[in-house]
Design a protein around this motif. Sequence first.
Motif, short mmCIF file in Angstrom:
data_model
loop_
_atom_site.label_atom_id
_atom_site.label_comp_id
_atom_site.label_asym_id
_atom_site.label_seq_id
_atom_site.Cartn_x
_atom_site.Cartn_y
_atom_site.Cartn_z
N UNK A 68 0.84 -1.19 0.00
CA UNK A 68 0.00 0.00 0.00
C UNK A 68 0.88 1.25 0.00
N UNK A 69 0.50 2.29 -0.75
CA UNK A 69 1.31 3.54 -0.76
C UNK A 69 1.51 4.13 0.63
N UNK A 70 0.50 3.98 1.50
CA UNK A 70 0.66 4.51 2.86
C UNK A 70 1.77 3.77 3.60
N UNK A 71 1.93 2.47 3.33
CA UNK A 71 3.01 1.70 3.96
C UNK A 71 4.37 2.21 3.50
N UNK A 72 4.48 2.60 2.23
CA UNK A 72 5.72 3.16 1.72
C UNK A 72 6.07 4.45 2.46
N UNK A 73 5.08 5.31 2.64
CA UNK A 73 5.32 6.56 3.34
C UNK A 73 5.68 6.31 4.80
N UNK A 74 4.92 5.47 5.48
CA UNK A 74 5.17 5.22 6.90
C UNK A 74 6.54 4.59 7.11
N UNK A 75 6.92 3.66 6.22
CA UNK A 75 8.23 3.04 6.35
C UNK A 75 9.36 4.04 6.24
N UNK A 76 9.27 4.92 5.23
CA UNK A 76 10.28 5.96 5.07
C UNK A 76 10.25 6.95 6.23
N UNK A 77 9.05 7.25 6.71
CA UNK A 77 8.92 8.17 7.83
C UNK A 77 9.51 7.57 9.10
N UNK A 78 9.32 6.27 9.32
CA UNK A 78 9.89 5.61 10.50
C UNK A 78 11.42 5.70 10.48
N UNK A 79 12.01 5.53 9.30
CA UNK A 79 13.46 5.68 9.19
C UNK A 79 13.89 7.09 9.56
N UNK A 80 13.10 8.10 9.13
CA UNK A 80 13.40 9.48 9.49
C UNK A 80 13.25 9.73 10.98
#
Length: 270
Positions: free
Chosen positions: A117-129
């Motif tokens: 899901x696109x939201x999972x892509x954003x959340x994953x990148x955000x978690x790294x940040x």
Amino acid sequence: MNQSSRQHGSTNQSQWRSLLADSLTVFWGDWLDLRVRITQVAASGLVAPLIYILAFGLGLGSSLPQPAIGNSYLEFILPGMVALSSMTIGFGGTTFSICGDRLFTKTFEEMLLVPVHPLALHIGKMLAGIVRGLMTSGAVILVAIVFTGRIWSFLNPLFLLVLVLNCAVFSGLGVIVGLNVRSLESVGLYNNFLIIPMSFLGATFFDPTTLPIGMKVIVYLLPLTYTSTGLRAAAYLPLSQFPWYSIPILLGCAIALSLRGAYQFAHQQD
């Protein structure tokens, strides 16, 4: 009817579990690269706050009267330094990470093809940040404890909650900027016109309640202001004086940026 409701609830739970698992998978890909540079990431965000502490806290602060919060101007600005460092690295590290994948290694297209899901892509990148921001601000917190001797002022749950929300806001913003810029020069423009002004106007060095009404309007439009005032209150003031409105404001900003980031991932073409 009850059976239908149970099936619907089970489907929702399955979707949420899948979203969480996908988000952690995306995060893990960034973590494998990030974990070998923990010392570098922490040190990179420590230099500027140390300069500010020495110049403003110990230098200028020695000639200023005692502030309304904290026993000295040094104590007053330390929570602002934590907010500043988490913002800078959370935003910059996330932006440059995505830009590197998009513009140089050209591996970003492969991630867009992953069936998540696109939201999972954003959340994953955000978690790294968020992790980047916490590592850097953790180094600043260590310095703050050394200078003040206040261990639990900087390690209490409310302080850490506000800090995590701040990392989420600016990491989410970094994801969106990283997806939209076309060159590293463009990243510099965002940094010059957004992050640097916010560093000085986000209540890191001053008490926003003392400003005239016109400046207050501008300052309180910035999410960093709510982080700085929230961290300062969590560190030095009783719970009854904590600005509780800062938590839903920061959480709302993080959610709004996540939805925007998910939309951007869903329509991204590289």
